[in-house]
Write a protein that holds these residues in place. Structure first.
Motif, mmCIF file in Angstrom:
data_model
loop_
_atom_site.group_PDB
_atom_site.id
_atom_site.type_symbol
_atom_site.label_atom_id
_atom_site.label_comp_id
_atom_site.label_asym_id
_atom_site.label_seq_id
_atom_site.Cartn_x
_atom_site.Cartn_y
_atom_site.Cartn_z
ATOM 1 N N ALA A 1 0.828 -1.208 0.000
ATOM 2 C CA ALA A 1 0.000 0.000 0.000
ATOM 3 C C ALA A 1 0.864 1.260 0.000
ATOM 4 O O ALA A 1 0.597 2.220 -0.742
ATOM 5 C CB ALA A 1 -0.933 -0.008 1.210
ATOM 6 N N ILE A 2 1.904 1.273 0.821
ATOM 7 C CA ILE A 2 2.791 2.438 0.879
ATOM 8 C C ILE A 2 3.566 2.594 -0.425
ATOM 9 O O ILE A 2 3.809 3.719 -0.893
ATOM 10 C CB ILE A 2 3.756 2.303 2.074
ATOM 11 N N ALA B 1 -4.573 0.169 -0.756
ATOM 12 C CA ALA B 1 -3.659 0.181 -1.909
ATOM 13 C C ALA B 1 -4.422 0.430 -3.205
ATOM 14 O O ALA B 1 -3.946 1.167 -4.089
ATOM 15 C CB ALA B 1 -2.908 -1.154 -1.982
ATOM 16 N N PHE B 2 -5.610 -0.165 -3.341
ATOM 17 C CA PHE B 2 -6.442 0.083 -4.521
ATOM 18 C C PHE B 2 -6.755 1.573 -4.652
ATOM 19 O O PHE B 2 -6.641 2.157 -5.741
ATOM 20 C CB PHE B 2 -7.762 -0.694 -4.419
ATOM 21 N N LEU B 3 -7.172 2.190 -3.534
ATOM 22 C CA LEU B 3 -7.551 3.605 -3.557
ATOM 23 C C LEU B 3 -6.357 4.496 -3.883
ATOM 24 O O LEU B 3 -6.474 5.459 -4.658
ATOM 25 C CB LEU B 3 -8.146 3.998 -2.199
ATOM 26 N N VAL C 1 -6.269 -11.955 7.858
ATOM 27 C CA VAL C 1 -7.007 -11.870 6.594
ATOM 28 C C VAL C 1 -7.777 -10.554 6.516
ATOM 29 O O VAL C 1 -7.780 -9.872 5.483
ATOM 30 C CB VAL C 1 -7.959 -13.072 6.444
ATOM 31 N N ALA C 2 -8.433 -10.171 7.619
ATOM 32 C CA ALA C 2 -9.218 -8.935 7.629
ATOM 33 C C ALA C 2 -8.328 -7.710 7.442
ATOM 34 O O ALA C 2 -8.649 -6.797 6.658
ATOM 35 C CB ALA C 2 -10.003 -8.829 8.936
ATOM 36 N N ALA D 1 -8.100 -5.035 4.269
ATOM 37 C CA ALA D 1 -8.224 -3.579 4.432
ATOM 38 C C ALA D 1 -7.025 -2.860 3.831
ATOM 39 O O ALA D 1 -7.181 -1.817 3.153
ATOM 40 C CB ALA D 1 -8.366 -3.246 5.909
ATOM 41 N N ALA D 2 -5.816 -3.383 4.064
ATOM 42 C CA ALA D 2 -4.614 -2.742 3.516
ATOM 43 C C ALA D 2 -4.610 -2.792 1.986
ATOM 44 O O ALA D 2 -4.206 -1.817 1.330
ATOM 45 C CB ALA D 2 -3.365 -3.442 4.066
#
Length: 321
Positions: free
Chosen positions: A221-222, A311-313, A301-302, A306-307
């Motif tokens: 994500a980063i 990353a998608f956003l 998993v949760a 979320a991470a």
């Protein structure tokens, strides 16, 4: 009578828990294989996995990890009756550090440098969208970490089997054979006490995989926004704070309302890595219940989901030109 039954049931319970964990890891490996060969993102995952294995850092971490584990097995800790405990604690910590370094380093190479080098734009010009790109990169990194964990875990397993027998003899508790022959059978079997000591590290290795999976997701994500060096620094800070969140929350209860709010906020947003650090408990002979590992698997998993959504956003409107 009750004590005897409890002592007899304990090894069976531990063995069944380890079998459940190994079965779970087997199912996880099968799901990774289905993802690799059943989805478009799997093509990127396989390429990222191969790229991870070809990196010099993978070979370096593998060699360093193996050497450190073997050195710890040979060099005495001068800890009297705690030699094996110290060895297990140091070995699991070494494997954790190697896996985390590989996860963060590969995420920086596979995501950040491909974006900076315009390679990602070439991949996305094919019938692969940005979300498939992120998923493929993440699962490719995870497979690289799993490969390293399997290699170092096997070395650690064998070393623990050998180390326990050596320390047992050094403590004047009697010599343990490397294997035993079952009555009426010509097939050798592992020595039970040695095997029990080696099997005790399986929950620890499973939790290490979960911690590496969490940090890999955060790093991916980063990496969608930051280059390698800031990514590694940020991940290091998250790793340290993630292990200190219980201390921060406990300290916040006796301080100002703002401090308590900030501590709870940090504990909520950052991964609870300290819950996955069971090396001290395993090294002292405590049994890690399979339920505890399962609950942490659900949490992992949760949080990973979320991470990856974050990353998608972050990657959705990233300019690749």
């Amino acid at each position: 009578m009750h004590t005897t039954l409890a002592q007899a049931a304990a090894p069976a319970t531990v063995a069944s828990s380890n079998l459940i964990l190994l079965a779970g890891l087997g199912v996880f490996a099968i799901l990774l294989a289905l993802f690799n060969y059943g989805t478009r993102a799997g093509t990127i995952a396989r390429a990222t996995w191969k790229e991870c294995l070809r990196q010099p850092v993978f070979s370096i971490l593998t060699a360093v990890g193996v050497l450190v584990v073997i050195a710890n097995m040979i060099v005495p800790f001068f800890a009297m009756d705690d030699e094996t405990k110290m060895f297990i604690d140091c070995g699991l910590s070494t494997i954790l550090i190697c896996c985390l370094l590989l996860a963060v380093w590969t995420a920086s190479i596979a995501v950040a440098e491909e974006i900076e080098g315009k390679t990602a734009m070439t991949l996305l010009s094919k019938p692969i969208n940005r979300r498939q790109f992120i998923l493929g990169k993440y699962f490719g990194i995870l497979q690289g970490v799993l490969t390293l964990l399997v290699v170092l875990g096997l070395v650690m397993y064998v070393s623990t089997y050998l180390k326990f027998g050596y320390d047992h003899k050094e403590q004047a508790k009697g010599a343990l054979e490397y294997y035993v022959m079952a009555e009426g059978s010509s097939i050798p079997k592992p020595e039970p006490q040695r095997l029990a000591a080696a099997n005790a590290i399986i929950p620890g290795l499973t939790l290490i995989l979960m911690e590496a999976a969490l940090m890999a997701a955060v790093s991916v994500a980063i990496s969608t926004r930051l280059p390698m060096l800031p990514n590694m620094i940020t991940c290091f800070a998250i790793f340290v704070i993630g292990h200190l969140t219980p201390v921060l929350v406990a300290a916040g209860r006796f301080k100002l309302v703002f401090v308590q709010f900030f501590a709870n906020l940090v504990a909520t947003l950052l991964p609870a890595l300290d819950n996955l650090n069971m090396s001290p408990a395993i090294s002292t002979g405590k049994t890690i219940p399979v339920q505890y590992v399962a609950l942490n698997a659900v949490y992992t998993v949760a949080y990973v989901a979320a991470a990856i959504l974050v990353a998608f956003l972050l990657f959705e409107d990233r300019d690749l030109a």
